[in-house]
Write a protein that holds these residues in place. Structure first.
Motif, PDB file in Angstrom:
ATOM      1  N   LYS A   1       0.824  -1.211   0.000  1.00 25.23           N
ATOM      2  CA  LYS A   1       0.000   0.000   0.000  1.00 25.23           C
ATOM      3  C   LYS A   1       0.858   1.261   0.000  1.00 25.23           C
ATOM      4  CE  LYS A   1      -3.643  -2.259   2.585  1.00 25.23           C
ATOM      5  NZ  LYS A   1      -4.268  -2.383   3.913  1.00 25.23           N
ATOM      6  N   ASP A   2       1.923   1.272   0.776  1.00 28.25           N
ATOM      7  CA  ASP A   2       2.796   2.441   0.909  1.00 28.25           C
ATOM      8  C   ASP A   2       4.195   1.974   1.285  1.00 28.25           C
ATOM      9  OD1 ASP A   2       3.922   4.934   1.284  1.00 28.25           O
ATOM     10  OD2 ASP A   2       2.841   5.353   3.141  1.00 28.25           O
ATOM     11  N   PRO A   3       4.942   1.412   0.330  1.00 31.09           N
ATOM     12  CA  PRO A   3       6.248   0.837   0.674  1.00 31.09           C
ATOM     13  C   PRO A   3       7.216   1.854   1.281  1.00 31.09           C
ATOM     14  CG  PRO A   3       5.881   0.759  -1.706  1.00 31.09           C
ATOM     15  CD  PRO A   3       4.623   1.245  -1.079  1.00 31.09           C
ATOM     16  N   ALA A   4       7.255   3.073   0.742  1.00 34.87           N
ATOM     17  CA  ALA A   4       8.176   4.083   1.280  1.00 34.87           C
ATOM     18  C   ALA A   4       7.771   4.469   2.703  1.00 34.87           C
ATOM     19  CB  ALA A   4       8.209   5.306   0.382  1.00 34.87           C
ATOM     20  N   GLY A   5       6.488   4.624   2.945  1.00 36.13           N
ATOM     21  CA  GLY A   5       6.018   4.971   4.282  1.00 36.13           C
ATOM     22  C   GLY A   5       6.288   3.873   5.287  1.00 36.13           C
ATOM     23  N   GLU A   6       6.045   2.633   4.879  1.00 39.60           N
ATOM     24  CA  GLU A   6       6.268   1.503   5.785  1.00 39.60           C
ATOM     25  C   GLU A   6       7.750   1.339   6.099  1.00 39.60           C
ATOM     26  OE1 GLU A   6       5.131  -1.576   8.321  1.00 39.60           O
ATOM     27  OE2 GLU A   6       3.927  -0.042   7.352  1.00 39.60           O
ATOM     28  N   LEU A   7       8.606   1.444   5.094  1.00 40.30           N
ATOM     29  CA  LEU A   7      10.041   1.326   5.335  1.00 40.30           C
ATOM     30  C   LEU A   7      10.531   2.478   6.208  1.00 40.30           C
ATOM     31  CD1 LEU A   7      12.659  -0.181   4.913  1.00 40.30           C
ATOM     32  CD2 LEU A   7      12.957   1.066   2.772  1.00 40.30           C
ATOM     33  N   GLY A   8      10.029   3.669   5.982  1.00 38.16           N
ATOM     34  CA  GLY A   8      10.399   4.807   6.823  1.00 38.16           C
ATOM     35  C   GLY A   8      10.017   4.583   8.270  1.00 38.16           C
ATOM     36  N   ARG A   9       8.830   4.037   8.519  1.00 35.13           N
ATOM     37  CA  ARG A   9       8.379   3.758   9.875  1.00 35.13           C
ATOM     38  C   ARG A   9       9.284   2.726  10.533  1.00 35.13           C
ATOM     39  NH1 ARG A   9       6.619   0.377  13.089  1.00 35.13           N
ATOM     40  NH2 ARG A   9       6.621  -1.245  11.526  1.00 35.13           N
ATOM     41  N   ILE A  10       9.614   1.669   9.794  1.00 35.30           N
ATOM     42  CA  ILE A  10      10.487   0.619  10.321  1.00 35.30           C
ATOM     43  C   ILE A  10      11.858   1.194  10.676  1.00 35.30           C
ATOM     44  CG2 ILE A  10      11.780  -1.459   9.665  1.00 35.30           C
ATOM     45  CD1 ILE A  10       9.216  -2.259   8.043  1.00 35.30           C
ATOM     46  N   LEU A  11      12.440   1.986   9.784  1.00 38.60           N
ATOM     47  CA  LEU A  11      13.766   2.557  10.030  1.00 38.60           C
ATOM     48  C   LEU A  11      13.755   3.525  11.215  1.00 38.60           C
ATOM     49  CD1 LEU A  11      14.946   3.130   6.372  1.00 38.60           C
ATOM     50  CD2 LEU A  11      15.741   1.373   7.976  1.00 38.60           C
ATOM     51  N   ARG A  12      12.725   4.362  11.334  1.00 39.25           N
ATOM     52  CA  ARG A  12      12.629   5.286  12.470  1.00 39.25           C
ATOM     53  C   ARG A  12      12.519   4.516  13.783  1.00 39.25           C
ATOM     54  NH1 ARG A  12       9.386   7.834   8.862  1.00 39.25           N
ATOM     55  NH2 ARG A  12       7.499   6.994   9.837  1.00 39.25           N
ATOM     56  N   TYR A  13      11.680   3.495  13.793  1.00 38.47           N
ATOM     57  CA  TYR A  13      11.482   2.710  15.011  1.00 38.47           C
ATOM     58  C   TYR A  13      12.790   2.055  15.443  1.00 38.47           C
ATOM     59  CZ  TYR A  13       9.957  -0.821  18.273  1.00 38.47           C
ATOM     60  OH  TYR A  13       9.834  -1.590  19.390  1.00 38.47           O
ATOM     61  N   TRP A  14      13.456   1.377  14.531  1.00 32.97           N
ATOM     62  CA  TRP A  14      14.668   0.660  14.915  1.00 32.97           C
ATOM     63  C   TRP A  14      15.832   1.578  15.195  1.00 32.97           C
ATOM     64  CZ3 TRP A  14      14.668  -3.624  17.217  1.00 32.97           C
ATOM     65  CH2 TRP A  14      13.563  -4.450  17.067  1.00 32.97           C
ATOM     66  N   ALA A  15      15.889   2.726  14.545  1.00 36.09           N
ATOM     67  CA  ALA A  15      16.947   3.695  14.860  1.00 36.09           C
ATOM     68  C   ALA A  15      16.818   4.146  16.309  1.00 36.09           C
ATOM     69  CB  ALA A  15      16.871   4.888  13.915  1.00 36.09           C
TER      70      ALA A  15
ATOM     71  N   ASN B   1      15.320   2.446  18.702  1.00 38.84           N
ATOM     72  CA  ASN B   1      15.386   1.278  19.581  1.00 38.84           C
ATOM     73  C   ASN B   1      16.810   0.753  19.773  1.00 38.84           C
ATOM     74  OD1 ASN B   1      13.908  -0.617  21.163  1.00 38.84           O
ATOM     75  ND2 ASN B   1      14.178  -2.137  19.550  1.00 38.84           N
ATOM     76  N   LEU B   2      17.726   1.104  18.898  1.00 37.57           N
ATOM     77  CA  LEU B   2      19.086   0.558  18.965  1.00 37.57           C
ATOM     78  C   LEU B   2      19.811   0.929  20.251  1.00 37.57           C
ATOM     79  CD1 LEU B   2      20.306   0.942  15.294  1.00 37.57           C
ATOM     80  CD2 LEU B   2      19.822  -1.175  16.518  1.00 37.57           C
ATOM     81  N   ARG B   3      19.411   1.992  20.910  1.00 35.85           N
ATOM     82  CA  ARG B   3      20.082   2.393  22.159  1.00 35.85           C
ATOM     83  C   ARG B   3      19.936   1.343  23.251  1.00 35.85           C
ATOM     84  NH1 ARG B   3      15.882   5.700  25.327  1.00 35.85           N
ATOM     85  NH2 ARG B   3      14.042   5.186  24.100  1.00 35.85           N
ATOM     86  N   HIS B   4      19.010   0.415  23.075  1.00 29.75           N
ATOM     87  CA  HIS B   4      18.789  -0.640  24.067  1.00 29.75           C
ATOM     88  C   HIS B   4      19.725  -1.832  23.871  1.00 29.75           C
ATOM     89  CE1 HIS B   4      15.292   1.435  25.588  1.00 29.75           C
ATOM     90  NE2 HIS B   4      14.827   1.538  24.358  1.00 29.75           N
ATOM     91  N   TYR B   5      20.576  -1.774  22.875  1.00 30.70           N
ATOM     92  CA  TYR B   5      21.489  -2.879  22.562  1.00 30.70           C
ATOM     93  C   TYR B   5      22.932  -2.407  22.683  1.00 30.70           C
ATOM     94  CZ  TYR B   5      17.365  -5.128  20.639  1.00 30.70           C
ATOM     95  OH  TYR B   5      16.119  -5.682  20.488  1.00 30.70           O
ATOM     96  N   ALA B   6      23.814  -3.307  23.058  1.00 28.55           N
ATOM     97  CA  ALA B   6      25.242  -2.990  23.159  1.00 28.55           C
ATOM     98  C   ALA B   6      25.877  -2.852  21.778  1.00 28.55           C
ATOM     99  CB  ALA B   6      25.961  -4.072  23.951  1.00 28.55           C
ATOM    100  N   LEU B   7      25.228  -3.394  20.764  1.00 28.07           N
ATOM    101  CA  LEU B   7      25.763  -3.443  19.397  1.00 28.07           C
ATOM    102  C   LEU B   7      27.097  -4.171  19.358  1.00 28.07           C
ATOM    103  CD1 LEU B   7      24.739  -0.012  17.871  1.00 28.07           C
ATOM    104  CD2 LEU B   7      23.598  -2.224  17.671  1.00 28.07           C
TER     105      LEU B   7
ATOM    106  N   ILE C   1      12.669  -7.769  12.910  1.00 32.10           N
ATOM    107  CA  ILE C   1      12.074  -6.479  12.551  1.00 32.10           C
ATOM    108  C   ILE C   1      10.626  -6.736  12.173  1.00 32.10           C
ATOM    109  CG2 ILE C   1      12.116  -4.611  10.856  1.00 32.10           C
ATOM    110  CD1 ILE C   1      15.136  -5.103  10.628  1.00 32.10           C
ATOM    111  N   TYR C   2       9.733  -5.897  12.699  1.00 29.33           N
ATOM    112  CA  TYR C   2       8.296  -6.074  12.480  1.00 29.33           C
ATOM    113  C   TYR C   2       7.711  -4.877  11.743  1.00 29.33           C
ATOM    114  CZ  TYR C   2       8.993  -9.707  15.913  1.00 29.33           C
ATOM    115  OH  TYR C   2       9.454 -10.819  16.566  1.00 29.33           O
ATOM    116  N   ASP C   3       6.680  -5.137  10.938  1.00 30.02           N
ATOM    117  CA  ASP C   3       5.988  -4.053  10.247  1.00 30.02           C
ATOM    118  C   ASP C   3       4.924  -3.453  11.163  1.00 30.02           C
ATOM    119  OD1 ASP C   3       3.802  -5.784  10.149  1.00 30.02           O
ATOM    120  OD2 ASP C   3       3.844  -6.019   7.972  1.00 30.02           O
TER     121      ASP C   3
END
Length: 64
Positions: free
Chosen positions: A16-30, A32-38, A46-48
């Motif tokens: 329906k909106d690939p750019a919007g969905e990918l943007g949401r996923i990238l914003r969320y995980w960006a 959320n990464l502070r919770h990991y030691a990396l 990764i969830y939609d």
């Protein structure tokens, strides 16, 4: 280190909106990464927007 993120945009929500969905996923995980030691070996699914698994990220050792 090498950070790898793979997302499949093959489902209905993404179609329906690939750019919007990918943007949401990238914003969320960006944010959320502070919770990991990396550290090598860290990874997570990764969830939609409908909470379906659409990919994974992971941290590997040094890139060659």
């Amino acid at each position: 280190m090498r950070f790898l993120l793979e997302v499949s945009l093959d489902d209905e929500a993404s179609a329906k909106d690939p750019a919007g969905e990918l943007g949401r996923i990238l914003r969320y995980w960006a944010g959320n990464l502070r919770h990991y030691a990396l550290a090598p070996g860290d990874e997570s699914a990764i969830y939609d927007s409908e909470y379906r698994e659409v990919g994974r990220w992971r941290v590997e050792g040094q890139a060659e």
